[in-house]
Design a protein around this motif. Structure first.
Motif, PDB file in Angstrom:
ATOM      1  N   VAL A 331       0.862  -1.183   0.000  1.00 11.11           N
ATOM      2  CA  VAL A 331       0.000   0.000   0.000  1.00 11.11           C
ATOM      3  C   VAL A 331       0.898   1.232   0.000  1.00 11.11           C
ATOM      4  O   VAL A 331       1.806   1.340   0.837  1.00 11.11           O
ATOM      5  N   THR A 332       0.679   2.162  -0.935  1.00 14.59           N
ATOM      6  CA  THR A 332       1.457   3.407  -0.911  1.00 14.59           C
ATOM      7  C   THR A 332       0.527   4.571  -0.607  1.00 14.59           C
ATOM      8  O   THR A 332      -0.627   4.588  -1.034  1.00 14.59           O
ATOM      9  N   ILE A 333       1.024   5.519   0.154  1.00 14.27           N
ATOM     10  CA  ILE A 333       0.258   6.734   0.465  1.00 14.27           C
ATOM     11  C   ILE A 333       1.129   7.938   0.136  1.00 14.27           C
ATOM     12  O   ILE A 333       2.234   8.086   0.667  1.00 14.27           O
ATOM     13  N   ALA A 334       0.625   8.783  -0.743  1.00 11.77           N
ATOM     14  CA  ALA A 334       1.381   9.952  -1.213  1.00 11.77           C
ATOM     15  C   ALA A 334       1.605  10.936  -0.071  1.00 11.77           C
ATOM     16  O   ALA A 334       0.860  10.942   0.917  1.00 11.77           O
ATOM     17  N   PRO A 335       2.615  11.803  -0.196  1.00  7.10           N
ATOM     18  CA  PRO A 335       2.840  12.845   0.819  1.00  7.10           C
ATOM     19  C   PRO A 335       1.573  13.682   1.030  1.00  7.10           C
ATOM     20  O   PRO A 335       0.984  14.173   0.075  1.00  7.10           O
ATOM     21  N   GLY A 336       1.133  13.761   2.271  1.00  4.57           N
ATOM     22  CA  GLY A 336      -0.067  14.528   2.592  1.00  4.57           C
ATOM     23  C   GLY A 336      -1.348  13.894   2.071  1.00  4.57           C
ATOM     24  O   GLY A 336      -2.426  14.485   2.147  1.00  4.57           O
ATOM     25  N   GLY A 337      -1.255  12.668   1.539  1.00  2.00           N
ATOM     26  CA  GLY A 337      -2.402  12.036   0.879  1.00  2.00           C
ATOM     27  C   GLY A 337      -3.184  11.104   1.789  1.00  2.00           C
ATOM     28  O   GLY A 337      -2.800  10.831   2.926  1.00  2.00           O
ATOM     29  N   LYS A 338      -4.331  10.646   1.251  1.00  2.00           N
ATOM     30  CA  LYS A 338      -5.173   9.679   1.965  1.00  2.00           C
ATOM     31  C   LYS A 338      -5.409   8.484   1.058  1.00  2.00           C
ATOM     32  O   LYS A 338      -5.485   8.633  -0.159  1.00  2.00           O
ATOM     33  N   THR A 339      -5.523   7.312   1.672  1.00  2.00           N
ATOM     34  CA  THR A 339      -5.821   6.083   0.927  1.00  2.00           C
ATOM     35  C   THR A 339      -6.844   5.291   1.731  1.00  2.00           C
ATOM     36  O   THR A 339      -6.736   5.204   2.953  1.00  2.00           O
ATOM     37  N   THR A 340      -7.856   4.751   1.037  1.00  2.52           N
ATOM     38  CA  THR A 340      -8.820   3.887   1.726  1.00  2.52           C
ATOM     39  C   THR A 340      -8.494   2.436   1.430  1.00  2.52           C
ATOM     40  O   THR A 340      -8.287   2.058   0.286  1.00  2.52           O
ATOM     41  N   LEU A 341      -8.418   1.652   2.508  1.00  4.43           N
ATOM     42  CA  LEU A 341      -8.152   0.218   2.409  1.00  4.43           C
ATOM     43  C   LEU A 341      -9.431  -0.525   2.720  1.00  4.43           C
ATOM     44  O   LEU A 341     -10.083  -0.245   3.731  1.00  4.43           O
ATOM     45  N   MET A 342      -9.798  -1.502   1.906  1.00  2.00           N
ATOM     46  CA  MET A 342     -10.964  -2.333   2.197  1.00  2.00           C
ATOM     47  C   MET A 342     -10.444  -3.621   2.845  1.00  2.00           C
ATOM     48  O   MET A 342      -9.871  -4.485   2.180  1.00  2.00           O
ATOM     49  N   VAL A 343     -10.651  -3.712   4.163  1.00  2.00           N
ATOM     50  CA  VAL A 343     -10.035  -4.789   4.951  1.00  2.00           C
ATOM     51  C   VAL A 343     -11.076  -5.877   5.212  1.00  2.00           C
ATOM     52  O   VAL A 343     -12.143  -5.612   5.792  1.00  2.00           O
ATOM     53  N   LYS A 344     -10.765  -7.107   4.790  1.00  2.00           N
ATOM     54  CA  LYS A 344     -11.715  -8.221   4.966  1.00  2.00           C
ATOM     55  C   LYS A 344     -11.540  -8.805   6.370  1.00  2.00           C
ATOM     56  O   LYS A 344     -10.738  -9.715   6.595  1.00  2.00           O
ATOM     57  N   THR A 345     -12.307  -8.245   7.311  1.00  2.00           N
ATOM     58  CA  THR A 345     -12.145  -8.636   8.721  1.00  2.00           C
ATOM     59  C   THR A 345     -12.991  -9.868   9.080  1.00  2.00           C
ATOM     60  O   THR A 345     -13.026 -10.281  10.240  1.00  2.00           O
ATOM     61  N   ILE A 346     -13.720 -10.418   8.107  1.00  2.00           N
ATOM     62  CA  ILE A 346     -14.550 -11.625   8.243  1.00  2.00           C
ATOM     63  C   ILE A 346     -15.756 -11.360   9.141  1.00  2.00           C
ATOM     64  O   ILE A 346     -16.896 -11.462   8.710  1.00  2.00           O
ATOM     65  N   SER A 347     -15.512 -11.018  10.410  1.00  2.00           N
ATOM     66  CA  SER A 347     -16.629 -10.616  11.272  1.00  2.00           C
ATOM     67  C   SER A 347     -16.426  -9.148  11.635  1.00  2.00           C
ATOM     68  O   SER A 347     -15.344  -8.594  11.452  1.00  2.00           O
ATOM     69  N   ARG A 348     -17.487  -8.525  12.154  1.00  2.00           N
ATOM     70  CA  ARG A 348     -17.404  -7.089  12.454  1.00  2.00           C
ATOM     71  C   ARG A 348     -16.592  -6.822  13.723  1.00  2.00           C
ATOM     72  O   ARG A 348     -16.778  -7.472  14.741  1.00  2.00           O
ATOM     73  N   LEU A 349     -15.708  -5.845  13.652  1.00  2.00           N
ATOM     74  CA  LEU A 349     -14.844  -5.481  14.781  1.00  2.00           C
ATOM     75  C   LEU A 349     -15.302  -4.164  15.393  1.00  2.00           C
ATOM     76  O   LEU A 349     -15.924  -3.344  14.725  1.00  2.00           O
ATOM     77  N   GLU A 350     -14.962  -3.949  16.666  1.00  2.00           N
ATOM     78  CA  GLU A 350     -15.251  -2.655  17.308  1.00  2.00           C
ATOM     79  C   GLU A 350     -14.055  -1.720  17.228  1.00  2.00           C
ATOM     80  O   GLU A 350     -14.187  -0.505  17.290  1.00  2.00           O
ATOM     81  N   SER A 351     -12.873  -2.314  17.140  1.00  2.00           N
ATOM     82  CA  SER A 351     -11.669  -1.509  16.909  1.00  2.00           C
ATOM     83  C   SER A 351     -10.762  -2.304  15.984  1.00  2.00           C
ATOM     84  O   SER A 351     -10.892  -3.521  15.877  1.00  2.00           O
ATOM     85  N   VAL A 352      -9.875  -1.579  15.316  1.00  6.00           N
ATOM     86  CA  VAL A 352      -9.038  -2.253  14.333  1.00  6.00           C
ATOM     87  C   VAL A 352      -7.574  -1.899  14.591  1.00  6.00           C
ATOM     88  O   VAL A 352      -7.262  -0.768  14.979  1.00  6.00           O
ATOM     89  N   ALA A 353      -6.690  -2.886  14.397  1.00  4.14           N
ATOM     90  CA  ALA A 353      -5.247  -2.656  14.511  1.00  4.14           C
ATOM     91  C   ALA A 353      -4.603  -3.267  13.271  1.00  4.14           C
ATOM     92  O   ALA A 353      -4.696  -4.471  13.035  1.00  4.14           O
ATOM     93  N   LEU A 354      -4.011  -2.421  12.461  1.00  6.08           N
ATOM     94  CA  LEU A 354      -3.396  -2.878  11.211  1.00  6.08           C
ATOM     95  C   LEU A 354      -1.878  -2.852  11.361  1.00  6.08           C
ATOM     96  O   LEU A 354      -1.304  -1.823  11.720  1.00  6.08           O
TER      97      LEU A 354
END
Ligand SMILES: [Zn+2]
Ligand SMILES: [Zn+2]
Length: 379
Positions: A331-354
Motif C-alpha cells: 500500500v502506498t500513500i502519497a505525501p499529505g495524501g489519503k488512501t482507503t483500504l478495504m479490509v476483509k475482517t470476516i466478522s465485524r470489529l469494534e476496533s481495528v489494529a493494522l
C-alpha cells in the motif's frame, strides 16, 4: 533590431515560466505544499534542519541570503552555512579574510524570520579523515589550523558538534563504500567526532548507517548544496533535499545541540526515513493515522481511510493477517495524501489494529521496522 530580439526573448522566457507553472500545477495538484512536513513526537518538537550548505564564500554559487530564502520556502527550522576552511576557489573574486561573514550575512537575513542560523565550518581534508563539519562553533577564524587533530580539538574547545561528511564520497572512496579508519577510531575514542552523514546530497549509505550504529554516532542527513536547492533536488516535481529531523525540547539553538548530542535524530532522504527505533518508531506512529474506519450496509469489509501527515511517500507491506478487497499486500500513500483500504475482517470489529512493515523506513541496513496503526470502528 537588438531591442526586438530582446523583447522576443523576454516574451519567450515569460511564456516558458507560465507554461512550467501550469504544468507543475496540473501534474502535481495532489502534492503537498512545498514546505516540508513531519509531525512532532511525544515529548519533543520535530525540527527540520540542514547543517551542510555552501555559498560563494567557499565553492557554492549563491550569496548567503539565498540559502536563507530557500530554507524559509522549505519550512526548515535551522540551517548552517558550512564553508570549506581549506578550499576557497572564489577568493580571487571574493576575498574572504573573515571566515564568519557567511554566517553573519545569513543571520542578518534571517533576523525577522523563524529560522535558526547555526555557525559552522567544513574541515576539508584528504581521507582520512576526509571532510567533517564542525557546527555550533564560536569563531570560524580560529579553525584555520593545519594540524588534523588540533583542528578537531579547537572545534570541541569552542563547544562544537562535529560530524563526518559524505564518508561514501566517490572522489575519496571510488567504490562508494564508507569505511572506518584508525584515524576515525581515534577521533571517536577522543570524543572529537559526534556524528556521521548517512545521507548527503544525492547519496545514501547503508555502510555509513552501520558505522553510526556501531560507534554510537548521531545519524545526519544534509543537502551539501552548492547551487540551487530547486535544481539539485527537483523541487518543481515534488522532490526535496535531505534533512536531519532533530527531536528537540524547545525551538532554540541550544536545544537543537542538546538533541544532536543525545542522538535524537531521524534522517529524511527522498522518501526514506532513517533512524534508531527509539525515535524512528514514534515518528512513524505520528506520521500515518486512521481518519475513519467503518462498515457499510451488510458488508463485513471494513473501509479504513489512512492519512499520511508527512512529505515522504509511505510504502507499507501488509502484515495484518487480513487480506484487502482492493489492494495487494503493498500500500502506498502519497505525501499529505489519503488512501482507503478495504479490509476483509470476516466478522465485524469494534476496533481495528493494522500491522505493516514500513518499507520506506530503515533502522539498520536491510531492516525495515513494523508499525501498528489502530483506531475505533465508527458508524
Ligand atoms: Zn565535503
Ligand atoms: Zn560540503
Amino acid at each position: 533590431m537588438a531591442q526586438t530580439i530582446t523583447m522576443q526573448r523576454i516574451l519567450l522566457t515569460a511564456f516558458c515560466f507560465v507554461s512550467l507553472a501550469a504544468a507543475a500545477q496540473s501534474d502535481h495538484s495532489h502534492r503537498m505544499e512545498r514546505s516540508l512536513k513531519f509531525p512532532d513526537i511525544p515529548g519533543y518538537n520535530t525540527l527540520k534542519c540542514d547543517f551542510h550548505e555552501h555559498t560563494v564564500f567557499s565553492d557554492g554559487s549563491v550569496w548567503p541570503d539565498i540559502r536563507v530564502m530557500e530554507a524559509l520556502m522549505d519550512g526548515l527550522d535551522a540551517i548552517s552555512l558550512t564553508e570549506h576552511l581549506e578550499y576557497q576557489p572564489h577568493k580571487q573574486d571574493i576575498p574572504h579574510p573573515d571566515r564568519n561573514r557567511s554566517y553573519e550575512i545569513a543571520l542578518q537575513e534571517a533576523k525577522d524570520h523563524d529560522l535558526i542560523i547555526v555557525r559552522g565550518s567544513e574541515i576539508t581534508r584528504k581521507m582520512p579523515p576526509g571532510h567533517c563539519n564542525a557546527i555550533f562553533i564560536q569563531d570560524a577564524n580560529k579553525m584555520l589550523i593545519t594540524d588534523s587533530v588540533a583542528v578537531f580539538r579547537e572545534a570541541k574547545n569552542q563547544g562544537g558538534f562535529v560530524f563526518w561528511n559524505h564518508p561514501n564520497w566517490i572522489a575519496q572512496r571510488p567504490d562508494g563504500m564508507a569505511t572506518l579508519t584508525d584515524f576515525h577510531r581515534f577521533l571517536i575514542k577522543e570524543k572529537l567526532l559526534d556524528g556521521i552523514e548517512v545521507a548527503n546530497a544525492e547519496t545514501y549509505s547503508d555502510e555509513a548507517l552501520q558505522i553510526g550504529l556501531d560507534n554510537n554516532l548521531t545519524l545526519m542527513g544534509t543537502s551539501d548544496i552548492h547551487k540551487l536547492i530547486d535544481w539539485d533536488h527537483d523541487v518543481p516535481h515534488g522532490g526535496h533535499r535531505p534533512i536531519t529531523l532533530v527531536f528537540s525540547k524547545q525551538k532554540t539553538a541550544d536545544a537543537i545541540k542538546e538533541g544532536l548530542i543525545n542522538r535524537r535524530t531521524v534522517v529524511s532522504y527522498k522518501d526514506l526515513l532513517i533512524g534508531r527505533d527509539e525515535f524512528l518508531l514514534p515518528l512513524l506512529q505520528a506520521s500515518v493515522q486512521i481518519v475513519s474506519a467503518k462498515y457499510e450496509g451488510k458488508s463485513n469489509v471494513l473501509a479504513v481511510e489512512l492519512e499520511n501527515l508527512t512529505s515522504a511517500t509511505f510504502t507499507l507491506f501488509n502484515k495484518t493477517g487480513y487480506t484487502f478487497h482492493d489492494h495487494g499486500d503493498v500500500v502506498t500513500i502519497a505525501p499529505g495524501g489519503k488512501t482507503t483500504l478495504m479490509v476483509k475482517t470476516i466478522s465485524r470489529l469494534e476496533s481495528v489494529a493494522l500491522k505493516f512493515q514500513v518499507m520506506n523506513a530503515v533502522n539498520a541496513p536491510h531492516s525495515h521496522p513494523d508499525m501498528v496503526i489502530s483506531g475505533k470502528v465508527g458508524q
